[in-house]
Design a protein around this motif. Structure first.
Motif, mmCIF file in Angstrom:
data_model
loop_
_atom_site.group_PDB
_atom_site.id
_atom_site.type_symbol
_atom_site.label_atom_id
_atom_site.label_comp_id
_atom_site.label_asym_id
_atom_site.label_seq_id
_atom_site.Cartn_x
_atom_site.Cartn_y
_atom_site.Cartn_z
ATOM 1 N N LEU A 381 1.368 -1.269 0.186
ATOM 2 C CA LEU A 381 -0.167 -0.293 -0.216
ATOM 3 C C LEU A 381 0.823 1.113 0.141
ATOM 4 C CD1 LEU A 381 -3.058 1.041 0.089
ATOM 5 C CD2 LEU A 381 -2.724 0.629 2.872
ATOM 6 N N GLU A 383 1.531 5.760 0.465
ATOM 7 C CA GLU A 383 1.072 6.238 1.616
ATOM 8 C C GLU A 383 0.113 7.258 1.768
ATOM 9 O OE1 GLU A 383 3.703 6.145 3.981
ATOM 10 O OE2 GLU A 383 4.830 4.665 2.540
ATOM 11 N N ASP A 384 -0.712 7.149 0.361
ATOM 12 C CA ASP A 384 -1.906 7.740 -0.331
ATOM 13 C C ASP A 384 -3.071 6.830 0.661
ATOM 14 O OD1 ASP A 384 -2.225 6.035 -1.860
ATOM 15 O OD2 ASP A 384 -2.072 7.203 -3.810
ATOM 16 N N GLY A 385 -2.356 5.716 0.559
ATOM 17 C CA GLY A 385 -3.201 4.877 1.459
ATOM 18 C C GLY A 385 -4.461 4.772 0.098
ATOM 19 N N LYS A 386 -4.980 4.721 -1.188
ATOM 20 C CA LYS A 386 -5.288 3.787 -1.967
ATOM 21 C C LYS A 386 -4.921 3.336 -3.529
ATOM 22 C CE LYS A 386 -6.063 8.594 -4.423
ATOM 23 N NZ LYS A 386 -7.192 9.757 -5.341
ATOM 24 N N GLU A 408 3.853 -6.501 0.258
ATOM 25 C CA GLU A 408 3.311 -5.978 1.235
ATOM 26 C C GLU A 408 4.492 -6.366 2.479
ATOM 27 O OE1 GLU A 408 3.434 -3.469 3.638
ATOM 28 O OE2 GLU A 408 1.331 -3.135 2.247
ATOM 29 N N VAL A 413 -0.391 -3.674 8.365
ATOM 30 C CA VAL A 413 -0.958 -3.579 6.971
ATOM 31 C C VAL A 413 -1.454 -4.866 6.590
ATOM 32 C CG1 VAL A 413 -0.656 -2.155 4.913
ATOM 33 C CG2 VAL A 413 0.523 -1.172 7.100
ATOM 34 N N LYS A 417 -5.601 -5.649 5.820
ATOM 35 C CA LYS A 417 -6.042 -6.218 4.336
ATOM 36 C C LYS A 417 -6.608 -6.787 4.021
ATOM 37 C CE LYS A 417 -3.435 -4.132 0.607
ATOM 38 N NZ LYS A 417 -2.039 -4.226 -0.614
#
Length: 477
Positions: A381, A383-386, A408, A413, A417
């Motif tokens: 993932l 850093e923008d989370g999307k 990942e 994290v 997910k």
């Protein structure tokens, strides 16, 4: 006298030497000229016989498809199309041959007909060329990884995990299908099965390869994978081969570098070593293109497409930038695409990928940083989370060729997910252990081998680049 291959004989000068060769009759004209092929090359060698010196019963046995053993004198050819030919001294027909029922006659056959006779279709020029190219590409794959310090790993074919999360897998069981053991709730009790749990044929060796990368550094798998997807398209098989390298301490940029170098290497190998087969397949493709409307014809020949990949630097473009390009391009605005791009988050189709490669950038393209919700759980993932650190390599004529990502490496994290996707931690405890003990950045990619063979041969159906295709309702041979 040692038997020579057709390739060896055609590469020699006519020295009036006695030679011996074995192969299969492609054609026998005028009871005098045999076109002989042994599979070593697309080309035949002409064997000239004096029918007056041959027994009539033997002549009748020299038919298309017959295996023969020829001894004779290699001389300069009197006809066109070959530099040398053999003046036959002795000829032996090996085994039986039934000209009345032999299906691969010297005429044009449909690919559908040849699939029904897949055990004999490599007797044709097209399929012998395709399978020699498949063999060369396979060797080039191992050659590249061997020369670059990778360890070859055989990942399990039977697995209890689903790497893709697709759920379309073939079950492996030895339970009685008519009377399986049941739990109290009526479900099948897989604890009574051979492996003591529910198991399937693998869809990918990636997860297991990651475990080995985190100790051996650089590994790759190259083996069969399976998907129980009920699809009859020209791009789907139930059984196919996957190439999957995994590398420790490598980020997404390094992954893109590796994939680009790898693709250029294996395609350069066939350009150098399979020229005659490529030229034959290119001519076949050009003849096929003539029957298509002008708008549907390819702008590049087969060899030009391969050189397009080998000779060009791959353009690296973020998914977000690609969406902006596609939203504002003419085909999208004029609704020429079958799938109109309206907003960020769309899953790109082959038509979009080919537009980016063939029309906009005019070079192979690597798209990266895809939306997290259209990619697998194991991708890192951002850093923008999307978005996730995923990458796809796009080729002309075919679209996506390679898919990969930085994995990942953060335990918390990854757990989040997996929880969001309802993936049981207990099933992948060993995969999570990698994030507990010596976790590090690592990356890899997957390449469907048959898709690579399709690109290198110009064949339009994936069933025609694997020896015996496995598709819904078809497990012949």
């Amino acid at each position: 006298m040692t038997s020579k291959t057709v390739t060896e004989l055609l590469s020699q000068d006519a020295t009036l030497q006695d030679v011996t060769v074995k192969g299969w009759v492609r054609t026998f004209r005028a009871n005098r000229f045999i076109a002989l092929n042994d599979g070593s090359t697309i080309n035949n060698i002409q064997c000239v016989v004096d029918f007056e010196n041959l027994d009539e019963a033997l002549l009748k046995r020299i038919t298309t498809g017959a295996a023969i053993h020829v001894t004779g004198e290699l001389v300069k050819s009197q006809g066109k199309g070959q530099s040398v030919e053999i003046i036959v001294k002795t000829l032996e027909v090996l085994g039986d041959s039934d000209p009345e029922t032999y299906p691969i006659q010297p005429k044009k056959h449909s690919f559908e007909f040849l699939r029904e006779n897949a055990h004999l279709r490599t007797r044709t020029n097209t399929f012998s060329a395709v399978m020699r190219l498949r063999s060369s590409l396979s060797f080039a794959v191992h050659k590249y990884f061997n020369e670059n310090g990778f360890n070859y790993m055989h990942t399990p074919i039977i697995t209890g995990s689903d790497a893709e999360g697709a759920g379309e897998m073939f079950k492996v069981t030895n339970l009685d299908s008519k009377n399986p053991p049941l739990n109290e709730d009526g479900s099948v009790n897989y604890k009574e099965d051979f492996f003591g749990k529910e198991t399937n044929l693998t869809v990918s060796g990636q997860l297991e390869a990651e475990t080995y990368a985190m100790s051996l550094g650089k590994v790759y798998t190259f083996g069969p994978t399976f998907r129980a997807e009920n699809s009859n398209t020209s791009r789907h098989l139930a059984e196919f081969w996957m190439i999957e390298p995994e590398v420790a301490f490598m980020d997404l940029a390094g992954n893109m570098d590796l994939a680009e170098a790898f693709m250029k290497s294996v395609l350069s190998y066939v350009l150098e070593n399979n020229r005659e087969d490529l030229e034959f397949l290119e001519k076949r493709l050009l003849d096929e293109e003539k029957s298509k409307p002008q708008a549907q014809r390819s702008e590049m020949s087969l060899i030009e497409k391969i050189k397009f990949v080998v000779d060009n630097n791959f353009k690296r473009v973020s998914y977000t930038e690609a969406i902006d390009i596609l939203k504002n391009c003419k085909p999208n605005k004029k609704k020429k695409f079958n799938y109109i791009i309206e907003e960020w988050g769309a899953d790109l189709q082959s038509e979009h990928e080919r537009f980016l490669v063939e029309k906009h950038f005019k070079c192979p393209v690597i798209l990266f940083d895809y939306p997290a919700n259209i990619k697998a759980f194991y991708m890192r993932l951002n850093e923008d989370g999307k978005t996730v650190r995923a990458m796809d390599i796009l080729f002309p004529g075919i679209g996506e060729m390679v898919g990969g990502s930085q994995r990942e490496e953060r335990l918390d994290v990854l757990k989040e997910k997996m929880k969001a996707l309802d993936i049981d931690e207990k099933e992948l405890w060993w995969y999570l252990d990698l994030r507990k003990y010596g976790t590090a950045v690592h990356s890899g990619f997957g390449l469907g081998f048959e898709r690579l063979v399709m690109f290198a041969t110009g064949m339009g159906n994936i069933r025609d680049v694997i020896p015996y295709p496995r598709t819904p309702q078809n497990a012949e041979f």
